[in-house]
Design a protein around this motif. Sequence first.
Motif, PDB file in Angstrom:
ATOM      1  N   LEU A   1      -6.056   0.581  -9.031  1.00 18.34           N
ATOM      2  CA  LEU A   1      -5.736  -0.485  -7.953  1.00 18.34           C
ATOM      3  C   LEU A   1      -4.221  -0.799  -7.843  1.00 18.34           C
ATOM      4  O   LEU A   1      -3.936  -0.743  -6.799  1.00 18.34           O
ATOM      5  CB  LEU A   1      -6.185  -1.600  -8.668  1.00 18.34           C
ATOM      6  CG  LEU A   1      -7.881  -1.975  -8.688  1.00 18.34           C
ATOM      7  CD1 LEU A   1      -8.166  -3.577  -9.378  1.00 18.34           C
ATOM      8  CD2 LEU A   1      -8.277  -1.956  -7.161  1.00 18.34           C
ATOM      9  N   SER A   2      -3.533  -0.428  -8.836  1.00 14.63           N
ATOM     10  CA  SER A   2      -2.129  -0.468  -8.749  1.00 14.63           C
ATOM     11  C   SER A   2      -1.612   0.557  -7.868  1.00 14.63           C
ATOM     12  O   SER A   2      -0.835   0.352  -7.106  1.00 14.63           O
ATOM     13  CB  SER A   2      -1.502  -0.358 -10.212  1.00 14.63           C
ATOM     14  OG  SER A   2      -0.156   0.019 -10.177  1.00 14.63           O
ATOM     15  N   LYS A   3      -1.927   1.682  -8.179  1.00 11.78           N
ATOM     16  CA  LYS A   3      -1.489   2.884  -7.432  1.00 11.78           C
ATOM     17  C   LYS A   3      -1.700   2.846  -5.957  1.00 11.78           C
ATOM     18  O   LYS A   3      -1.134   3.221  -5.104  1.00 11.78           O
ATOM     19  CB  LYS A   3      -2.026   4.178  -8.166  1.00 11.78           C
ATOM     20  CG  LYS A   3      -1.685   4.773  -9.325  1.00 11.78           C
ATOM     21  CD  LYS A   3      -0.288   4.840  -9.407  1.00 11.78           C
ATOM     22  CE  LYS A   3       0.212   5.268 -10.659  1.00 11.78           C
ATOM     23  NZ  LYS A   3       1.678   5.567 -11.132  1.00 11.78           N
ATOM     24  N   GLY A   4      -3.206   1.995  -5.840  1.00 14.19           N
ATOM     25  CA  GLY A   4      -3.442   1.928  -4.248  1.00 14.19           C
ATOM     26  C   GLY A   4      -2.610   0.885  -3.632  1.00 14.19           C
ATOM     27  O   GLY A   4      -1.972   1.289  -2.600  1.00 14.19           O
ATOM     28  N   GLU A   5      -2.127  -0.086  -4.225  1.00 13.76           N
ATOM     29  CA  GLU A   5      -1.149  -0.828  -3.627  1.00 13.76           C
ATOM     30  C   GLU A   5       0.323  -0.305  -3.367  1.00 13.76           C
ATOM     31  O   GLU A   5       1.019  -0.484  -2.460  1.00 13.76           O
ATOM     32  CB  GLU A   5      -0.955  -2.102  -4.721  1.00 13.76           C
ATOM     33  CG  GLU A   5      -2.064  -3.104  -5.079  1.00 13.76           C
ATOM     34  CD  GLU A   5      -2.331  -3.810  -3.762  1.00 13.76           C
ATOM     35  OE1 GLU A   5      -1.902  -3.809  -2.654  1.00 13.76           O
ATOM     36  OE2 GLU A   5      -3.290  -4.626  -3.866  1.00 13.76           O
ATOM     37  N   LEU A   6       0.634   0.433  -4.063  1.00 13.55           N
ATOM     38  CA  LEU A   6       1.880   1.222  -4.059  1.00 13.55           C
ATOM     39  C   LEU A   6       1.664   2.184  -2.965  1.00 13.55           C
ATOM     40  O   LEU A   6       2.602   2.645  -2.255  1.00 13.55           O
ATOM     41  CB  LEU A   6       2.219   1.934  -5.324  1.00 13.55           C
ATOM     42  CG  LEU A   6       2.573   1.118  -6.473  1.00 13.55           C
ATOM     43  CD1 LEU A   6       2.923   2.041  -7.842  1.00 13.55           C
ATOM     44  CD2 LEU A   6       3.716   0.218  -6.549  1.00 13.55           C
TER      45      LEU A   6
ATOM     46  N   GLU B   1       2.919  -8.342   0.122  1.00 13.93           N
ATOM     47  CA  GLU B   1       3.852  -9.048  -0.395  1.00 13.93           C
ATOM     48  C   GLU B   1       5.505  -8.125  -0.571  1.00 13.93           C
ATOM     49  O   GLU B   1       6.494  -8.815  -0.386  1.00 13.93           O
ATOM     50  CB  GLU B   1       3.672  -9.950  -1.760  1.00 13.93           C
ATOM     51  CG  GLU B   1       4.631 -10.701  -2.513  1.00 13.93           C
ATOM     52  CD  GLU B   1       4.209 -11.182  -3.731  1.00 13.93           C
ATOM     53  OE1 GLU B   1       4.993 -11.363  -4.708  1.00 13.93           O
ATOM     54  OE2 GLU B   1       3.007 -11.377  -4.008  1.00 13.93           O
ATOM     55  N   ALA B   2       5.024  -7.168  -1.327  1.00 12.71           N
ATOM     56  CA  ALA B   2       6.086  -6.292  -1.715  1.00 12.71           C
ATOM     57  C   ALA B   2       6.842  -5.763  -0.322  1.00 12.71           C
ATOM     58  O   ALA B   2       8.013  -5.807  -0.298  1.00 12.71           O
ATOM     59  CB  ALA B   2       5.801  -4.938  -2.472  1.00 12.71           C
TER      60      ALA B   2
ATOM     61  N   ARG C   1      -0.616  -8.563 -10.448  1.00 12.13           N
ATOM     62  CA  ARG C   1      -0.497  -7.412  -9.661  1.00 12.13           C
ATOM     63  C   ARG C   1       0.218  -7.752  -8.125  1.00 12.13           C
ATOM     64  O   ARG C   1      -0.536  -8.665  -7.619  1.00 12.13           O
ATOM     65  CB  ARG C   1      -1.719  -6.780  -9.539  1.00 12.13           C
ATOM     66  CG  ARG C   1      -1.716  -5.301  -8.774  1.00 12.13           C
ATOM     67  CD  ARG C   1      -2.934  -4.460  -8.743  1.00 12.13           C
ATOM     68  NE  ARG C   1      -4.043  -5.057  -7.313  1.00 12.13           N
ATOM     69  CZ  ARG C   1      -5.053  -5.683  -7.890  1.00 12.13           C
ATOM     70  NH1 ARG C   1      -5.463  -5.695  -9.139  1.00 12.13           N
ATOM     71  NH2 ARG C   1      -5.722  -6.268  -6.837  1.00 12.13           N
ATOM     72  N   VAL C   2       1.258  -7.124  -7.830  1.00 14.95           N
ATOM     73  CA  VAL C   2       1.866  -7.437  -6.511  1.00 14.95           C
ATOM     74  C   VAL C   2       0.979  -6.738  -5.282  1.00 14.95           C
ATOM     75  O   VAL C   2       1.218  -5.616  -5.398  1.00 14.95           O
ATOM     76  CB  VAL C   2       3.431  -6.805  -6.623  1.00 14.95           C
ATOM     77  CG1 VAL C   2       3.909  -7.474  -5.393  1.00 14.95           C
ATOM     78  CG2 VAL C   2       3.925  -7.977  -7.715  1.00 14.95           C
TER      79      VAL C   2
END
Length: 347
Positions: A216-221, A176-177, A171-172
């Motif tokens: 968790l992924s949507k939170g990072e986005l 970092e992104a 998971r990025v």
Amino acid sequence: MLLPSFALSLRIGEVGMNLTTRVEIKKPGFGISYSDTMVFMGSCFSQEIGSRFSEAGFDAEVNPFGVVYNPLSLHTGLERLLFRREYLPSEVFRYGALFHSFEHHSSFSGTDAESVLQNINSSLRHASAKLCGASFLFITFGTAWVYERKSTGKVVSNCHKLPASEFRRRRVPASEAAEIWRPLLEDLFSRLPHIKVILTVSPVRHLRDGAHENNLSKGELLLLCDRLQALFPEGIYYFPSYEILLDELRDYRFYAEDMAHPSQQAVEYVWERLSDTFFTPSTVQCIAERKRLMRGLAHRPLTPDREGYVKFLDTLAASFAALAAKYPFLDVAPQLREIEKKKQSAI
């Protein structure tokens, strides 16, 4: 203490039976009109919304690499378009009976390597030219989970069913992104100072990753969009499609049968909210007038009255021509060609 049913009804009545939480969207300082060219990149939700623009008659380039989900692959694709870096024969590989590109959706795959290469480079050249003249770039992030090839360390857009053992999944983080995207966006706004970037997070739930992992992924986005908007406040606008579906609609009836993708009703609602946010009044009027004429174009005669049908088509063609005169940026040539074909078939 439990309230009796009549008391509960009274309490509900006092708040006006507001059964949804409306997502408030701040109007941007710009509007979208038919004079604008736009490019869409991202997930299948980007495909849905981009197709709505195309169907409404806008000059829209939709997903030139096919559906792409993660922010690192989208970065790679946008960099290719901005600098028009075409693909080399070595970047097309064979697996099974087909040739593929790790940076493209399987819709670009084929049985002939040269044809696949020509197809992906033709799409790149066309989209690159569109981007150079675009007023808007829509980017929809779908997931922060990426797959890296162990042999090269490169993130792929599509694994093309190669063995999972060949990839590393991670998971990025938004930090970092954002650091990867920052220099590319600086180049983009330097080369195309007129362009506006509209970021969205796809409301499509990636349940194969797991419910917790999807959140968790949507939170990072969401954090990534927030960071990029803070870095480029004049050039980037965030549209809350994710929040509209998850917080405003908030019901499984607004999902398709897979319980992951938005239903067509939900997509239509997001389209309406997007229209209210971005379209100028004249654009809204033009869409309504064009939609009425398109219904006429879809009409099929139920009786063998050929003469009456040809007269109807002549009137329809004149109406499309008048619409184009009223809105000079609207291209009605495809509709006029279709009307002519219908006339030839009726005669």
